[in-house]
Design an enzyme around this catalytic site. Structure first.
Site, PDB file in Angstrom:
ATOM      1  N   GLU A   1     -11.197  -5.242  -2.163  1.00  0.00           N
ATOM      2  CA  GLU A   1     -10.919  -5.236  -3.695  1.00  0.00           C
ATOM      3  C   GLU A   1     -12.361  -5.435  -4.448  1.00  0.00           C
ATOM      4  O   GLU A   1     -12.198  -4.762  -5.436  1.00  0.00           O
ATOM      5  CB  GLU A   1     -10.190  -6.459  -3.712  1.00  0.00           C
ATOM      6  CG  GLU A   1      -8.713  -6.527  -3.461  1.00  0.00           C
ATOM      7  CD  GLU A   1      -8.539  -6.315  -1.855  1.00  0.00           C
ATOM      8  OE1 GLU A   1      -7.370  -5.843  -1.492  1.00  0.00           O
ATOM      9  OE2 GLU A   1      -9.541  -6.818  -1.168  1.00  0.00           O
TER      10      GLU A   1
ATOM     11  N   HIS B   1      -0.026 -16.262  -0.988  1.00  0.00           N
ATOM     12  CA  HIS B   1       0.349 -14.790  -1.760  1.00  0.00           C
ATOM     13  C   HIS B   1       1.316 -15.119  -2.667  1.00  0.00           C
ATOM     14  O   HIS B   1       2.225 -14.118  -3.155  1.00  0.00           O
ATOM     15  CB  HIS B   1       1.059 -13.979  -0.451  1.00  0.00           C
ATOM     16  CG  HIS B   1      -0.148 -13.409   0.378  1.00  0.00           C
ATOM     17  ND1 HIS B   1      -0.128 -13.991   1.814  1.00  0.00           N
ATOM     18  CD2 HIS B   1      -1.220 -12.400   0.221  1.00  0.00           C
ATOM     19  CE1 HIS B   1      -1.118 -13.216   2.349  1.00  0.00           C
ATOM     20  NE2 HIS B   1      -1.855 -12.750   1.449  1.00  0.00           N
TER      21      HIS B   1
END
Length: 352
Positions: free
Chosen positions: A81, A150
């Protein structure tokens, strides 16, 4: 003659069915359509991220786009990322208009230096000479059964940072119109979607289906008019607010529901006008309560003439102030529901 007439009626019936079928759209398809239209409209727009090309995206948001637009416009990246977010920011510096997809915004923490220090601050630090037209998009907040690491809602995190625009679509209309506006904007935009909403269908007008449809950034939408209480929310929280308003109607309570759509810039004027009418205010969000969006709304109410219009304190409906549990029963207990919104409204109106 009779057969021809029957044939014409059959064709007309099919056309009617087609028209009706086109009157609803899922959030997933709305996002896909927005990117497709903007990639065709502007040669500078491209999409990059993990599995966005050949796999059609982890949530199939980019389905079919690689086949349509090829490797130069739809780019699969390694699982890094910080790396691909940095590439996207650099491309924006150079005049392109990247759409950077995070498979989930939880992974954006790996790239937060690129988002905050590189993207959000450069337009200002360059005295307006280096615009950063980039969109960071992907699912945000709790889904189901993915536990603490998450399930975070980053709405307040990114809305806290000057230099970023932060958008939170609820419906298909929001998703398409806001994403197109974000892609066309010269500022970095954090576009927070919701995984649970991806498959939900919403009614759409012919205007929404048009290639030219854009929702203005910074303007809330009154989803439902009412006179007794104002319920303010965004993203999936709007669903709870609307369901609560429907239940409250059965006991004679008329609730006005405001879909913020945009958290930064923030349409406080819509809240002000509504509370001047209803004199009661409830905010709804799925994130944590401390320093959340509801807390910001409360602060702005306290610091404005809206405070004098309230007949009861503002009440917040939020997620529970704990990391998200994995166990299903505890996960359900950690998230706000329609019943929580109804209970808060009743408390505000002093209804037993």
């Amino acid at each position: 003659m009779a057969l021809r007439k029957c044939g014409n009626l059959f064709v007309a019936g099919l056309a009617g069915q087609s028209s009706r079928a086109a009157s609803t759209m899922t959030v997933r398809d709305a996002l896909n359509q927005a990117m497709d239209e903007e990639i065709r409209r502007d040669d500078r727009v491209f999409l990059l991220g993990e599995e966005v090309a050949q796999y059609d995206g982890a949530y199939k948001i980019s389905k079919g786009l690689w086949k349509k637009h090829g490797d130069k416009r739809i780019i699969d990246t390694p699982i890094t990322e910080m790396g691909f977010a940095g590439i996207a920011v650099g491309a924006a510096f150079a005049g392109l208009r990247p759409i950077c997809e995070f498979m989930t915004f939880n992974f954006s923490m790996q790239a937060i230096d690129q988002i905050i220090n590189s993207a959000a601050k450069t337009y200002y630090m360059s005295a307006g000479r280096v615009p950063v037209p980039i969109v960071f998009r992907g699912p945000n907040g709790a889904a189901a059964g993915v536990a603490a690491q998450h399930s975070q809602d980053y709405s307040a995190w990114y809305a806290h940072c000057p230099g970023l625009k932060v958008l939170t679509p609820y419906s298909a209309e929001d998703a398409k119109g806001l994403l197109k506006a974000a892609i066309r904007d010269d500022n970095p935009v954090v576009f927070l979607e919701n995984e649970i909403l991806y498959g939900q269908s919403f009614p759409v007008s012919d205007e929404v289906l048009s290639d030219d449809f854009v929702v203005p950034i910074g303007k809330a939408k009154i989803e439902r008019s009412g006179d007794h209480v104002t319920i303010v929310s965004y993203s999936r929280g709007v669903e709870f607010a609307l369901e609560a308003a429907k239940q409250l109607e059965s006991i004679g309570v008329s609730a006005e529901v405001i879909n913020l759509r945009s958290l930064r810039p923030f349409d406080f004027e819509s809240i002000r006008q509504s509370v001047h009418k209803t004199h009661h205010l409830v905010s709804v969000e799925t994130g944590w309560p401390f320093a959340g969006i509801g807390a910001e709304i409360a602060a702005q109410v306290m610091e404005s003439d809206v405070f004098d219009q309230l007949d009861a304190p503002l009440l917040r409906v939020t997620g529970v102030d704990v990391p998200m549990p994995y166990a299903h029963s505890l996960e359900q207990a950690a998230l706000p529901t329609t019943e929580h919104v109804v209970k808060a409204v009743k408390k505000s109106l002093n209804i037993q």
